[in-house]
Every structure is written in structure tokens, then in C-alpha cells.
Design a protein around this motif. Structure first.
Motif, PDB file in Angstrom:
ATOM      1  N   TYR A  29     -31.015  -4.427 -16.756  1.00 11.11           N
ATOM      2  CA  TYR A  29     -30.550  -5.791 -16.635  1.00 11.11           C
ATOM      3  C   TYR A  29     -29.016  -5.594 -16.424  1.00 11.11           C
ATOM      4  N   PHE A  30     -28.351  -5.223 -17.340  1.00 10.51           N
ATOM      5  CA  PHE A  30     -26.697  -5.244 -16.990  1.00 10.51           C
ATOM      6  C   PHE A  30     -26.201  -4.550 -15.842  1.00 10.51           C
ATOM      7  N   LYS A  38     -27.284 -12.422  -9.812  1.00  9.51           N
ATOM      8  CA  LYS A  38     -27.177 -12.669 -11.166  1.00  9.51           C
ATOM      9  C   LYS A  38     -28.634 -13.115 -11.598  1.00  9.51           C
ATOM     10  N   VAL A  39     -29.280 -13.874 -10.791  1.00  8.01           N
ATOM     11  CA  VAL A  39     -30.560 -14.489 -10.976  1.00  8.01           C
ATOM     12  C   VAL A  39     -31.765 -13.544 -10.949  1.00  8.01           C
ATOM     13  N   ALA A  40     -31.866 -12.643  -9.839  1.00  8.00           N
ATOM     14  CA  ALA A  40     -32.679 -11.683  -9.564  1.00  8.00           C
ATOM     15  C   ALA A  40     -32.889 -10.876 -11.026  1.00  8.00           C
ATOM     16  N   ASN A  44     -36.208 -10.412 -13.331  1.00 11.65           N
ATOM     17  CA  ASN A  44     -36.783  -9.184 -13.678  1.00 11.65           C
ATOM     18  C   ASN A  44     -37.045  -8.762 -14.835  1.00 11.65           C
ATOM     19  N   LEU A  45     -35.817  -9.258 -15.790  1.00 10.48           N
ATOM     20  CA  LEU A  45     -35.933  -8.720 -17.351  1.00 10.48           C
ATOM     21  C   LEU A  45     -37.152  -9.698 -17.917  1.00 10.48           C
ATOM     22  N   THR A  68     -34.235 -19.507 -15.481  1.00  6.22           N
ATOM     23  CA  THR A  68     -34.071 -18.306 -15.589  1.00  6.22           C
ATOM     24  C   THR A  68     -32.715 -17.649 -16.181  1.00  6.22           C
ATOM     25  N   MET A  69     -31.720 -18.270 -15.867  1.00  5.11           N
ATOM     26  CA  MET A  69     -30.530 -17.666 -16.681  1.00  5.11           C
ATOM     27  C   MET A  69     -30.251 -18.097 -17.980  1.00  5.11           C
TER      28      MET A  69
END
Length: 96
Positions: A29-30, A38-40, A44-45, A68-69
Motif C-alpha cells: 500500500y505505502f 492515493k485512492v487506488a 486495493n488494500l 475508501t480513504m
């Protein structure tokens, strides 16, 4: 100490969602984050760590990028080890 795998349950509305996170998931993710993306990585996470039978119920909630965020942030905060970190300020005393 961080465990290799943690299950974190988040309640969204009246539904519980179980996520199984590993250090590799969080690292991926990072590493995927960028100023324009940032959102994708958050999406995915969430979709790769949610319990398989809950993925379809989670998907519509992720249509909103703020949700999502928020969910990704909640997962990461809960996954974080409970360690107190402080920064020591440099001494203003001259070193002789």
C-alpha cells in the motif's frame, strides 16, 4: 512487536467486515502511494485483505473515494503497533 498477520474487524453501518492484514499488504500500500495516486492503493488494500465472502458487500461502499480513504486509514491505524514514539530535541547546551 508487529505480528505477521492480524485480523481487524471494522463495522460499517450495521455490517462487520473482517480484514486480514500482513506487513507485506501494508508495505505494498505505502509503496503504491504517489501524489497523483492515493485512492487506488487504498481500494486495493481493502479489496485484497477483506474476507473473501465479504468482498461483494464491500465493493459498493468503495465507490466513494472519501469512504475508501477513511476505511484504509482506519485499518492502518488499527494495524499500527501500540508503541509510544517521542523525538528528543537537541540540547541547546554547547558541547565542549
Amino acid at each position: 512487536m508487529m505480528t505477521a498477520k492480524r485480523q481487524i474487524v471494522i463495522t460499517i453501518g450495521d455490517a462487520d467486515f473482517a480484514f486480514n492484514l500482513t506487513a507485506q499488504d501494508v508495505t505494498k500500500y505505502f509503496n503504491a502511494l504517489s501524489p497523483a495516486n492515493k485512492v487506488a492503493p487504498g481500494h486495493n488494500l481493502l479489496t485484497t485483505t477483506v474476507q473473501a465472502d465479504q468482498k461483494e458487500a464491500l465493493r459498493p461502499l468503495l465507490a466513494n473515494p472519501v469512504m475508501t480513504m477513511q476505511l484504509a486509514g482506519t485499518l492502518l491505524e488499527e494495524y499500527s503497533p501500540d508503541v509510544e514514539v517521542t523525538v528528543k530535541k537537541p540540547s541547546t547546551e554547547p558541547n565542549d
